[in-house]
Write an enzyme that holds these catalytic residues in place. Structure first.
Site, PDB file in Angstrom:
ATOM      1  N   ASN A 192      41.859  41.567  52.944  1.00 33.03           N
ATOM      2  CA  ASN A 192      41.172  42.702  53.551  1.00 33.03           C
ATOM      3  C   ASN A 192      41.037  42.755  54.971  1.00 33.03           C
ATOM      4  OD1 ASN A 192      38.497  41.466  54.176  1.00 33.03           O
ATOM      5  ND2 ASN A 192      38.406  41.160  52.167  1.00 33.03           N
TER       6      ASN A 192
ATOM      7  N   ASP B  20      37.246  40.688  45.745  1.00 30.74           N
ATOM      8  CA  ASP B  20      36.348  40.682  44.306  1.00 30.74           C
ATOM      9  C   ASP B  20      37.268  40.193  43.247  1.00 30.74           C
ATOM     10  OD1 ASP B  20      33.721  41.432  45.165  1.00 30.74           O
ATOM     11  OD2 ASP B  20      34.356  43.614  45.172  1.00 30.74           O
TER      12      ASP B  20
ATOM     13  N   LYS C  88      58.744  32.927  45.610  1.00 26.09           N
ATOM     14  CA  LYS C  88      58.689  34.138  46.273  1.00 26.09           C
ATOM     15  C   LYS C  88      59.222  35.193  45.053  1.00 26.09           C
ATOM     16  CE  LYS C  88      60.460  37.241  49.872  1.00 26.09           C
ATOM     17  NZ  LYS C  88      61.718  37.722  50.035  1.00 26.09           N
TER      18      LYS C  88
ATOM     19  N   LYS D  12      21.213  45.771  45.445  1.00 24.23           N
ATOM     20  CA  LYS D  12      22.054  44.493  45.400  1.00 24.23           C
ATOM     21  C   LYS D  12      21.003  43.423  45.887  1.00 24.23           C
ATOM     22  CE  LYS D  12      26.321  45.353  46.580  1.00 24.23           C
ATOM     23  NZ  LYS D  12      27.310  45.733  47.588  1.00 24.23           N
TER      24      LYS D  12
HETATM   25  N1  CTP Z   1      29.948  38.237  48.116  1.00 25.70           N
HETATM   26  C1  CTP Z   1      30.176  36.922  47.697  1.00 25.70           C
HETATM   27  N2  CTP Z   1      30.990  36.774  46.937  1.00 25.70           N
HETATM   28  C2  CTP Z   1      31.759  37.914  46.341  1.00 25.70           C
HETATM   29  C3  CTP Z   1      31.495  38.922  46.542  1.00 25.70           C
HETATM   30  C4  CTP Z   1      30.637  39.230  47.559  1.00 25.70           C
HETATM   31  O1  CTP Z   1      29.322  36.080  48.210  1.00 25.70           O
HETATM   32  N3  CTP Z   1      32.494  37.397  45.067  1.00 25.70           N
HETATM   33  C5  CTP Z   1      28.881  38.633  48.981  1.00 25.70           C
HETATM   34  C6  CTP Z   1      29.128  39.259  50.628  1.00 25.70           C
HETATM   35  O2  CTP Z   1      29.509  38.038  51.346  1.00 25.70           O
HETATM   36  C7  CTP Z   1      27.943  39.773  50.787  1.00 25.70           C
HETATM   37  C8  CTP Z   1      27.454  40.654  49.469  1.00 25.70           C
HETATM   38  O3  CTP Z   1      27.957  39.637  48.443  1.00 25.70           O
HETATM   39  O4  CTP Z   1      26.956  39.154  51.430  1.00 25.70           O
HETATM   40  C9  CTP Z   1      27.988  42.087  49.343  1.00 25.70           C
HETATM   41  O5  CTP Z   1      29.091  42.057  48.855  1.00 25.70           O
HETATM   42  P1  CTP Z   1      29.916  43.301  48.163  1.00 25.70           P
HETATM   43  O6  CTP Z   1      31.035  43.175  47.862  1.00 25.70           O
HETATM   44  O7  CTP Z   1      29.256  44.532  49.222  1.00 25.70           O
HETATM   45  O8  CTP Z   1      29.005  43.609  46.811  1.00 25.70           O
HETATM   46  P2  CTP Z   1      29.131  43.308  45.454  1.00 25.70           P
HETATM   47  O9  CTP Z   1      28.289  42.392  44.913  1.00 25.70           O
HETATM   48  O10 CTP Z   1      30.590  42.824  45.095  1.00 25.70           O
HETATM   49  O11 CTP Z   1      29.114  44.608  44.924  1.00 25.70           O
HETATM   50  P3  CTP Z   1      30.117  46.153  44.786  1.00 25.70           P
HETATM   51  O12 CTP Z   1      31.425  45.473  45.125  1.00 25.70           O
HETATM   52  O13 CTP Z   1      29.885  46.562  43.444  1.00 25.70           O
HETATM   53  O14 CTP Z   1      29.395  46.937  45.905  1.00 25.70           O
END
Ligand code: CTP
Length: 409
Positions: free
Chosen positions: A220, A290, A300, A350
């Site tokens: 990302n 995620d 590759k 959250k």
């Molecule tokens: N985070 C984490 N590990 C992951 C995903 C997220 O530690 N696998 C942490 C990020 O560093 C941030 C927080 O969770 O502090 C929020 O991440 P976000 O992606 O916005 O939230 P999610 O819990 O993944 O929820 P959603 O994607 O449904 O919004």
């Protein structure tokens, strides 16, 4: 700065005058100290000419100003650079031995910064006792410029060649910066408004890369700037930082920041869970992917033609949720949220779901806030529902607000 250049007996000693010249051109004052063996490789006249000062090499020379010249030199110097440093001088220093001008000076210099540029044959470099000595010296704060791989005087090729004078010069500037940072951190920590219970804090920063094959990944646009700004500010308050960073070009120099470079979410989880038990707080600002490809190809992947390509993704572990389960009494956990719809409501949910103490909501609505840019605007939400919104500020100032708010008294 007043820099003492120590020279020991290795062929690389012929490069020491070039280092002295670079230092003098940059405006530093230089004095040289050489061992007897060094003077087999480089002459007294050369060193005195390039440094513009008398050479010190004999503990008992009648020309010494004082009988305890090493102590007088120690008072004079701001930093001692040994280039080249043989296995012998490293061993003597690690064992606390002093039997000549340079080794006695090193003994008396232990409260001031020392930088060593080792030079030796590869087998000597790899010798376990030499490596043990280096590891010990590093653990007590001695700085090293790693030797390079290249052609050695003995005719072989391998690791052991002294770093080039330009590289040593750069490292001297880095060490100088570290000292200045440490001094300002000490000054700041005395006037810090943070709760003194926070001595070490974990920060996650940057993106994670999830491998598709050996040359491609899912990632990302996170730059890591917010997380690095948090780490720098915490360190400036005198707090030790365990910075777990995804792939980013950002650098940090502060001596209180211990950096753990990782690539994927699973590596970030491993590093974060290892250090979290030793921290009083954690701020998770990383943009963790995620999902990751279920299988990363070990070659590759070839084009698949018109039918397109399907990559099956599986969910990554949630680092924040994992730390929240590990959390002990007295530890504080701060997460970030990036929301596009129902921002406040989603962030608050959250915070509750992951049992956080605070959540920092990034606003994507503001131009100049979010990924890649140097400014940000955030809303910090506490467990009690209290909200604090910052104006659009440079990320370093946003970092300061987050720290004061979440780790304040
Ligand atoms: N985070 C984490 N590990 C992951 C995903 C997220 O530690 N696998 C942490 C990020 O560093 C941030 C927080 O969770 O502090 C929020 O991440 P976000 O992606 O916005 O939230 P999610 O819990 O993944 O929820 P959603 O994607 O449904 O919004």
């Amino acid at each position: 700065m007043k820099i003492i250049v120590g020279i020991t007996g290795g062929i690389a000693a012929y490069k020491s005058p070039m280092l002295v010249r670079l230092l003098r051109q940059a405006g530093h004052e230089v004095r040289c100290v050489a061992t007897d063996h060094a003077l087999e490789f480089v002459t007294r006249v050369t060193l005195e000419t390039v440094s513009g000062n008398r050479l010190y090499s004999d503990l008992f020379a009648p020309s010494n100003d004082y009988s305890t010249e090493h102590i007088a030199l120690k008072e004079w110097g701001d930093m001692l650079v040994v280039a080249p440093a043989t296995a012998n001088i490293i061993g003597k220093m690690a064992s606390g031995l002093g039997d000549d001008a340079l080794s006695t000076l090193l003994l008396s210099f232990s409260t001031k910064p020392i930088l060593m540029a080792p030079a030796m044959n590869t087998q000597m470099w790899e010798n376990l006792a030499v490596q043990r000595n280096i590891a010990y010296l590093r653990s007590v704060g001695v700085n090293f410029v790693e030797p390079a791989v290249g052609e050695l005087a003995c005719g072989t090729t391998g690791k052991g060649r002294m770093a080039e004078p330009e590289e040593i010069f750069e490292e001297i500037e880095n060490v100088k910066l570290k000292i200045e940072n440490r001094l300002s951190a000490e000054a700041n920590s005395q006037s810090s408004i943070l709760n003194p219970q926070f001595k070490r804090v974990l920060v996650t920063a940057g993106p994670t890369y999830e491998r598709i094959d050996t040359v491609r990944f899912i990632g990302n646009f996170s730059s890591g700037k917010m997380g690095f700004a948090l780490a720098e500010k915490l360190a400036a308050h005198g707090i030790e930082v365990e910075l777990v960073a995804g792939p980013t070009a950002l650098k940090c120099n502060h001596p209180l920041i211990h950096r753990h470079d990782i690539e994927s979410a699973r590596e970030m989880l491993a590093a974060a869970t290892e250090v979290f038990p030793h921290c009083e707080a954690a701020i998770l600002s990383a943009a963790v992917a995620d999902y990751r490809p279920e299988h990363a190809a070990d070659h590759k992947l070839k084009k698949q033609g018109d039918e397109g390509m399907t990559i099956h993704l599986v969910q990554n572990p949630d680092i924040l949720a994992t730390l929240s389960q590990m959390k002990q009494e007295g530890q504080r956990l701060i997460g970030f949220a990036l929301e596009t719809d129902n921002e406040l409501e989603n962030a608050q949910r959250k915070l509750e779901r992951k049992h956080l103490d605070y959540i920092v909501l990034n606003s994507l609505r503001d131009k100049g806030a979010g990924f890649g840019v140097d400014t940000n605007r955030v809303t910090i939400i506490g467990r009690d529902g209290q909200k604090h919104t910052t104006p659009l500020l440079p990320k370093s100032e946003v970092a300061e607000e987050i720290i004061r708010h979440c780790l304040g008294n």
